[in-house]
Design a protein around this motif. Structure first.
Motif, PDB file in Angstrom:
ATOM      1  N   TRP A  31       5.126  -6.859   0.445  1.00 57.10           N
ATOM      2  CA  TRP A  31       4.196  -7.411  -0.046  1.00 57.10           C
ATOM      3  C   TRP A  31       2.994  -6.400   1.234  1.00 57.10           C
ATOM      4  O   TRP A  31       1.972  -6.047   0.836  1.00 57.10           O
ATOM      5  CB  TRP A  31       4.150  -8.483   0.045  1.00 57.10           C
ATOM      6  CG  TRP A  31       2.924  -8.908   0.191  1.00 57.10           C
ATOM      7  CD1 TRP A  31       2.187  -9.819  -1.533  1.00 57.10           C
ATOM      8  CD2 TRP A  31       1.685  -9.862   0.816  1.00 57.10           C
ATOM      9  NE1 TRP A  31       1.244 -10.149  -1.511  1.00 57.10           N
ATOM     10  CE2 TRP A  31       0.876 -10.395  -0.445  1.00 57.10           C
ATOM     11  CE3 TRP A  31       1.346  -9.303   2.050  1.00 57.10           C
ATOM     12  CZ2 TRP A  31      -0.487  -9.993   0.190  1.00 57.10           C
ATOM     13  CZ3 TRP A  31       0.125  -9.649   2.541  1.00 57.10           C
ATOM     14  CH2 TRP A  31      -0.861 -10.028   1.543  1.00 57.10           C
ATOM     15  N   SER A  62       2.113  -2.902  -0.344  1.00 56.86           N
ATOM     16  CA  SER A  62       1.359  -2.968  -1.491  1.00 56.86           C
ATOM     17  C   SER A  62      -0.078  -3.011  -1.053  1.00 56.86           C
ATOM     18  O   SER A  62      -0.750  -2.936  -2.014  1.00 56.86           O
ATOM     19  CB  SER A  62       2.526  -3.533  -2.641  1.00 56.86           C
ATOM     20  OG  SER A  62       1.193  -4.819  -1.955  1.00 56.86           O
ATOM     21  N   ARG A  63      -0.461  -3.716  -0.258  1.00 56.07           N
ATOM     22  CA  ARG A  63      -1.209  -4.473  -0.215  1.00 56.07           C
ATOM     23  C   ARG A  63      -2.341  -2.965   1.501  1.00 56.07           C
ATOM     24  O   ARG A  63      -3.728  -3.386   1.724  1.00 56.07           O
ATOM     25  CB  ARG A  63      -1.998  -5.782   0.599  1.00 56.07           C
ATOM     26  CG  ARG A  63      -1.291  -6.570   0.023  1.00 56.07           C
ATOM     27  CD  ARG A  63      -2.229  -6.879  -1.692  1.00 56.07           C
ATOM     28  NE  ARG A  63      -1.679  -7.748  -2.381  1.00 56.07           N
ATOM     29  CZ  ARG A  63      -0.394  -7.695  -3.490  1.00 56.07           C
ATOM     30  NH1 ARG A  63      -0.443  -6.045  -3.538  1.00 56.07           N
ATOM     31  NH2 ARG A  63      -0.610  -8.146  -4.392  1.00 56.07           N
ATOM     32  N   GLU A  76      -3.821   0.640   2.832  1.00 59.76           N
ATOM     33  CA  GLU A  76      -5.059   1.176   2.439  1.00 59.76           C
ATOM     34  C   GLU A  76      -4.062   2.219   1.988  1.00 59.76           C
ATOM     35  O   GLU A  76      -3.774   3.314   2.836  1.00 59.76           O
ATOM     36  CB  GLU A  76      -5.834   1.239   3.639  1.00 59.76           C
ATOM     37  CG  GLU A  76      -6.903   0.119   3.727  1.00 59.76           C
ATOM     38  CD  GLU A  76      -7.701   0.839   4.379  1.00 59.76           C
ATOM     39  OE1 GLU A  76      -7.633   2.336   4.730  1.00 59.76           O
ATOM     40  OE2 GLU A  76      -8.077  -0.647   5.581  1.00 59.76           O
ATOM     41  N   SER A 106      -2.067   2.556  -0.368  1.00 64.39           N
ATOM     42  CA  SER A 106      -0.727   2.197  -0.352  1.00 64.39           C
ATOM     43  C   SER A 106      -0.097   3.790  -1.741  1.00 64.39           C
ATOM     44  O   SER A 106      -0.462   3.840  -2.671  1.00 64.39           O
ATOM     45  CB  SER A 106      -1.000   0.855  -0.899  1.00 64.39           C
ATOM     46  OG  SER A 106      -0.964   0.704  -2.278  1.00 64.39           O
ATOM     47  N   ARG A 124       3.428  -4.919  -7.682  1.00 67.73           N
ATOM     48  CA  ARG A 124       2.499  -5.477  -7.328  1.00 67.73           C
ATOM     49  C   ARG A 124       2.534  -7.159  -7.454  1.00 67.73           C
ATOM     50  O   ARG A 124       1.399  -7.239  -6.681  1.00 67.73           O
ATOM     51  CB  ARG A 124       1.692  -4.953  -9.130  1.00 67.73           C
ATOM     52  CG  ARG A 124       1.645  -3.221 -10.259  1.00 67.73           C
ATOM     53  CD  ARG A 124       0.095  -3.388  -8.817  1.00 67.73           C
ATOM     54  NE  ARG A 124       0.173  -1.837  -9.570  1.00 67.73           N
ATOM     55  CZ  ARG A 124       0.086  -0.837  -8.814  1.00 67.73           C
ATOM     56  NH1 ARG A 124       0.065  -1.173  -6.995  1.00 67.73           N
ATOM     57  NH2 ARG A 124      -0.539   0.592  -9.104  1.00 67.73           N
ATOM     58  N   THR A 147       1.894   0.186   8.138  1.00 65.10           N
ATOM     59  CA  THR A 147       0.966  -1.221   7.463  1.00 65.10           C
ATOM     60  C   THR A 147       2.450  -1.431   7.536  1.00 65.10           C
ATOM     61  O   THR A 147       2.158  -2.738   7.120  1.00 65.10           O
ATOM     62  CB  THR A 147       1.761   0.457   6.001  1.00 65.10           C
ATOM     63  OG1 THR A 147       0.361   0.991   6.589  1.00 65.10           O
ATOM     64  CG2 THR A 147       0.512  -0.998   5.781  1.00 65.10           C
ATOM     65  N   ALA A 185       0.438  -8.741   8.116  1.00 72.17           N
ATOM     66  CA  ALA A 185      -0.627  -9.462   6.614  1.00 72.17           C
ATOM     67  C   ALA A 185      -0.541 -11.174   6.037  1.00 72.17           C
ATOM     68  O   ALA A 185       1.028 -11.166   5.367  1.00 72.17           O
ATOM     69  CB  ALA A 185       0.165  -8.420   5.833  1.00 72.17           C
ATOM     70  N   THR A 227       0.007 -13.349   4.563  1.00 74.04           N
ATOM     71  CA  THR A 227      -0.012 -14.142   3.066  1.00 74.04           C
ATOM     72  C   THR A 227      -1.462 -15.329   2.749  1.00 74.04           C
ATOM     73  O   THR A 227      -1.774 -16.462   3.235  1.00 74.04           O
ATOM     74  CB  THR A 227       0.881 -15.028   2.700  1.00 74.04           C
ATOM     75  OG1 THR A 227       2.226 -14.551   2.906  1.00 74.04           O
ATOM     76  CG2 THR A 227       1.099 -14.381   1.061  1.00 74.04           C
ATOM     77  N   GLU A 282      -1.786 -16.267  -2.774  1.00 76.96           N
ATOM     78  CA  GLU A 282      -0.496 -15.112  -2.657  1.00 76.96           C
ATOM     79  C   GLU A 282       0.313 -16.335  -2.156  1.00 76.96           C
ATOM     80  O   GLU A 282       1.485 -16.368  -2.902  1.00 76.96           O
ATOM     81  CB  GLU A 282      -0.432 -14.254  -1.564  1.00 76.96           C
ATOM     82  CG  GLU A 282       0.944 -13.582  -1.166  1.00 76.96           C
ATOM     83  CD  GLU A 282       1.812 -13.050  -2.554  1.00 76.96           C
ATOM     84  OE1 GLU A 282       2.582 -12.788  -3.305  1.00 76.96           O
ATOM     85  OE2 GLU A 282       1.173 -12.765  -3.918  1.00 76.96           O
TER      86      GLU A 282
END
Length: 197
Positions: free
Chosen positions: A44, A47-48, A50, A52, A70, A110, A115, A117, A121
Motif C-alpha cells: 500500500w 502504491s502511494r 511519489e 510510484s 490500486r 518508500t 504511511a 492508513t 482506506e
C-alpha cells in the motif's frame, strides 16, 4: 571552584545519558512500528509513493510480474499488470500467492515509510475478502483467466463458495454459452495465484 566543575561535569553526563535514552527509545519505537507492518501495508505504501513505479512480484509458482497495485482488500490486492505491450491487464492477487517482492533501494525506503492508513482506506474495501470480490465477478459474468500452480485456465465463474469457486471453462474471447463450455472446474481459493481480467 572545584564544586562548579563537578556540577558542570555531572550536568553534562546527565544530558548525555538523557540524550542516549531518548535515542534508544526512538529506536525501540521504530522497531515496534516495523514489527507491525504487514506485506499489505508495504505494498500500500509503495502504491502511494511519489512517482510510484511498478512492483516486481514473484508468485509462488515462480512467475514474476510487474504490478501497479490500486485497490487493497483484507487478503487481496488488485490493479494493473504492466508489461512490454501497451495494454494493461487488470488483476486480482491473493496476498498468500506472493512468494516475494523485488524492490529498488528507493522502493524499500518508500515501503517502510510511516504511511498511516487514511480514514478513507480504512473503509469497506479493506475489510472485503477474496470471496466477496470473486462473487462480484461471478455476478457480472466476467470472463477471467485463473493462474494456478499447474497452469492457466480461462472461463467464467459460475459459483463462489466459502473457500472455492466453480469455473465454467471455455476459450478466451468467447462468451459463456453452454455449448462452448468444455468442462467445469472446482478450484480452491488456496490454489489461485492470480485472477487476470
Amino acid at each position: 571552584m572545584r564544586w562548579d566543575n563537578l556540577f558542570d561535569d555531572l550536568e553534562g553526563q546527565l544530558e548525555q545519558e538523557l540524550g542516549a535514552e531518548e535515542i534508544d527509545l526512538r529506536a525501540e519505537e521504530e522497531r515496534l512500528r516495523l514489527g507491525r507492518l504487514s506485506l499489505r501495508d508495504r505494498l500500500w505504501a509503495l502504491s502511494r509513493g511519489e512517482g510510484s513505479e511498478p512492483a516486481r512480484v514473484s508468485l509462488s509458482n515462480g512467475a514474476t510480474l510487474e504490478l501497479s497495485p490500486r485497490t487493497f482488500g483484507r487478503d487481496w490486492v488488485s490493479g494493473d499488470i504492466v508489461d512490454a505491450s501497451s495494454r494493461r491487464a487488470q488483476f486480482i492477487l491473493p496476498l498468500d500467492a506472493i512468494a516475494g517482492v523485488r524492490l529498488s533501494r528507493a522502493q524499500v525506503s518508500t515501503s517502510l515509510e510511516d504511511a498511516s492508513t487514511p480514514e478513507s482506506e480504512r473503509g469497506l474495501s479493506r475489510r472485503l475478502g477474496l470471496a466477496f470480490v470473486l462473487r462480484d465477478l461471478c455476478r457480472r459474468r466476467q470472463a477471467v483467466e485463473l493462474v494456478l500452480p499447474e497452469g492457466v485456465i480461462t472461463g467464467t465463474i459460475d459459483r463462489v463458495g466459502r473457500d472455492h469457486l466453480d469455473l465454467a471453462v471455455h476459450e478466451v474471447g468467447t462468451a459463456r454459452r453452454e455449448r462452448l463450455v468444455s468442462h467445469y472446474q472446482v478450484v480452491p481459493f488456496s490454489r489461485v495465484l492470480l485472477v487476470r481480467l
